[in-house]
Design an enzyme around this catalytic site. Structure first.
Site, PDB file in Angstrom:
ATOM      1  N   ARG A   1       0.851  -1.197   0.000  1.00 42.69           N
ATOM      2  CA  ARG A   1       0.000   0.000   0.000  1.00 42.69           C
ATOM      3  C   ARG A   1       0.881   1.239   0.000  1.00 42.69           C
ATOM      4  O   ARG A   1       1.017   1.944   0.979  1.00 42.69           O
ATOM      5  CB  ARG A   1      -0.972  -0.071   1.170  1.00 42.69           C
ATOM      6  CG  ARG A   1      -1.978  -1.188   0.925  1.00 42.69           C
ATOM      7  CD  ARG A   1      -2.862  -1.430   2.104  1.00 42.69           C
ATOM      8  NE  ARG A   1      -4.241  -1.075   1.789  1.00 42.69           N
ATOM      9  CZ  ARG A   1      -5.273  -1.392   2.540  1.00 42.69           C
ATOM     10  NH1 ARG A   1      -5.101  -2.048   3.648  1.00 42.69           N
ATOM     11  NH2 ARG A   1      -6.485  -1.035   2.207  1.00 42.69           N
TER      12      ARG A   1
ATOM     13  N   GLN B   1      -0.926   2.525  -5.798  1.00 40.21           N
ATOM     14  CA  GLN B   1      -2.311   2.850  -5.426  1.00 40.21           C
ATOM     15  C   GLN B   1      -3.345   2.422  -6.456  1.00 40.21           C
ATOM     16  O   GLN B   1      -4.425   1.985  -6.095  1.00 40.21           O
ATOM     17  CB  GLN B   1      -2.451   4.350  -5.150  1.00 40.21           C
ATOM     18  CG  GLN B   1      -2.405   4.632  -3.664  1.00 40.21           C
ATOM     19  CD  GLN B   1      -2.420   6.118  -3.358  1.00 40.21           C
ATOM     20  OE1 GLN B   1      -2.146   6.938  -4.218  1.00 40.21           O
ATOM     21  NE2 GLN B   1      -2.730   6.461  -2.141  1.00 40.21           N
TER      22      GLN B   1
ATOM     23  N   ASP C   1      -4.449  -1.073  -5.789  1.00 43.57           N
ATOM     24  CA  ASP C   1      -4.842  -1.407  -4.421  1.00 43.57           C
ATOM     25  C   ASP C   1      -6.299  -1.868  -4.386  1.00 43.57           C
ATOM     26  O   ASP C   1      -7.211  -1.087  -4.158  1.00 43.57           O
ATOM     27  CB  ASP C   1      -4.617  -0.186  -3.517  1.00 43.57           C
ATOM     28  CG  ASP C   1      -4.922  -0.462  -2.053  1.00 43.57           C
ATOM     29  OD1 ASP C   1      -5.404  -1.575  -1.748  1.00 43.57           O
ATOM     30  OD2 ASP C   1      -4.685   0.419  -1.219  1.00 43.57           O
TER      31      ASP C   1
ATOM     32  N   SER D   1      -8.369  -1.404  -0.938  1.00 39.13           N
ATOM     33  CA  SER D   1      -8.956  -0.099  -0.655  1.00 39.13           C
ATOM     34  C   SER D   1     -10.168   0.183  -1.534  1.00 39.13           C
ATOM     35  O   SER D   1     -11.191   0.667  -1.054  1.00 39.13           O
ATOM     36  CB  SER D   1      -7.916   1.016  -0.837  1.00 39.13           C
ATOM     37  OG  SER D   1      -6.946   0.919   0.184  1.00 39.13           O
TER      38      SER D   1
ATOM     39  N   TYR E   1      -0.532   3.149  13.594  1.00 41.26           N
ATOM     40  CA  TYR E   1      -0.923   1.739  13.562  1.00 41.26           C
ATOM     41  C   TYR E   1      -1.595   1.340  14.868  1.00 41.26           C
ATOM     42  O   TYR E   1      -1.326   1.906  15.922  1.00 41.26           O
ATOM     43  CB  TYR E   1       0.291   0.838  13.312  1.00 41.26           C
ATOM     44  CG  TYR E   1       0.739   0.887  11.885  1.00 41.26           C
ATOM     45  CD1 TYR E   1       0.083   0.144  10.910  1.00 41.26           C
ATOM     46  CD2 TYR E   1       1.785   1.712  11.488  1.00 41.26           C
ATOM     47  CE1 TYR E   1       0.465   0.215   9.579  1.00 41.26           C
ATOM     48  CE2 TYR E   1       2.179   1.798  10.161  1.00 41.26           C
ATOM     49  CZ  TYR E   1       1.511   1.035   9.211  1.00 41.26           C
ATOM     50  OH  TYR E   1       1.886   1.115   7.896  1.00 41.26           O
TER      51      TYR E   1
END
Length: 320
Positions: A122, A127, A130, A133, A230
């Site tokens: 990612r 992108q 991806d 997502s 995170y």
């Protein structure tokens, strides 16, 4: 002679997507590939064969997979499908390898080169590839639509001369890509939206979408905020305080949407049976993690369950 790319019709009963669109087929043909699209591959995605043919795709049959150097799929190929592929073919799909060791071994035996699209790093450069997502974004949107349909009342505040209907209260648990889109969609539909996540870094994103962030904001939470965005394992004391706050909050909500998934692990249980039992009749819980064991106790994959207290738990499969 150009290399051949094959786009099969997905065989999984719950899969309505297709591995290519007329736009991508047109680009592949332009790059010099021979593209064969199995007849009916796009039907459930509302793309007729004629649309693929119009951009230079050849309409073929399942057996044409045997000619392909590259197979573009949505889901991992089954053993039956693999029998029709030539050894050395490259297969690009979402492979869902965790806990499916036999299916992964079958691909190895068939001699294909398998690319798991969900493992695409990612990073900015990747992108456009991806898939996690893009599909989570759709799932977050659809979760609100499904929740609103089951809720069966208006989401925005309705003011009329005859009286006022208050706005629905929507609570999003897990603020990743799906959660952010769910917040934005519920806000656009006029609901009062709150959200929670174990990552303090998402607090600003939640606020920027016009929702309220729910968390026990003690010293431990503030320290976790600096951990780089995170999720960090919080202490047992913190977890107990957060669970109590969440339980009290859920009892007042009309719609709860849960989106928490950890790659390669069963979905974390966020909503207990006791929390579900505390909700008002007619309230709705939408569990987007139902295929991985679910975030809501009592969620059933592929079913809408009505509980003893009249709440509904929505467990639709393959929401994207």
């Amino acid at each position: 002679m150009g290399q051949t790319i094959f786009i099969p019709r997905e065989i999984d009963a719950i899969e309505s997507r297709v591995g290519a669109s007329p736009d991508t087929v047109k680009r592949l043909v332009g790059l010099g590939f021979d593209v064969i699209v199995e007849s009916g591959a796009g039907t459930l995605s509302r793309i007729p064969d004629a649309d693929f043919a119009a951009v230079g795709g050849k309409i073929g049959k399942a057996a044409d997979a045997g000619k392909a150097d590259v197979v573009l799929k949505v889901r991992r190929p089954s053993e039956a499908e693999l029998k029709g592929y030539k050894p050395g073919a490259a297969v690009l799909a979402t492979m869902d390898p965790y806990g499916n060791d036999a299916a992964v071994a079958a691909m190895a035996r068939a001699g294909v080169t398998a690319f798991a699209m969900e493992f695409m790093p990612r990073i900015t450069r990747a992108q456009v590839m991806d898939v996690l997502s893009s599909q989570a974004n759709l799932a977050g949107y659809q979760a609100v639509i499904d929740g609103a349909a089951e809720y069966d009342r208006a989401l925005p505040m309705m003011m009329t001369a005859a009286g006022t209907v208050p706005a629905a209260k929507v609570f999003i648990m897990g603020v990743g890509v799906a959660g952010l889109q769910a917040i934005a969609t519920a806000r656009r539909m006029g609901a009062i939206v709150t959200a929670t996540d174990v990552r303090p870094a998402v607090k600003e994103q939640v606020a920027s979408l016009g929702a309220k962030f729910l968390a026990v904001e003690d010293e431990e939470f503030k320290a976790a905020e600096t951990a780089g965005g995170y999720a960090k394992e919080m202490s047992k004391e913190y977890q107990a305080k957060q669970a109590a706050l969440t339980a009290e909050h859920i009892a007042k909500q009309d719609i709860v949407i849960t989106t928490a998934l950890i790659p390669g692990r069963p979905a974390p249980k966020l909503v207990s049976a006791a929390m579900v039992a505390s909700m008002k009749p007619g309230s709705v819980l939408v569990d987007l993690a139902v295929e991985r064991g679910g975030n809501v106790e009592g969620a059933v994959p592929g079913k809408v369950v009505t509980t003893a207290n009249g709440a509904k738990i929505v467990g639709h499969l393959n929401v994207p």
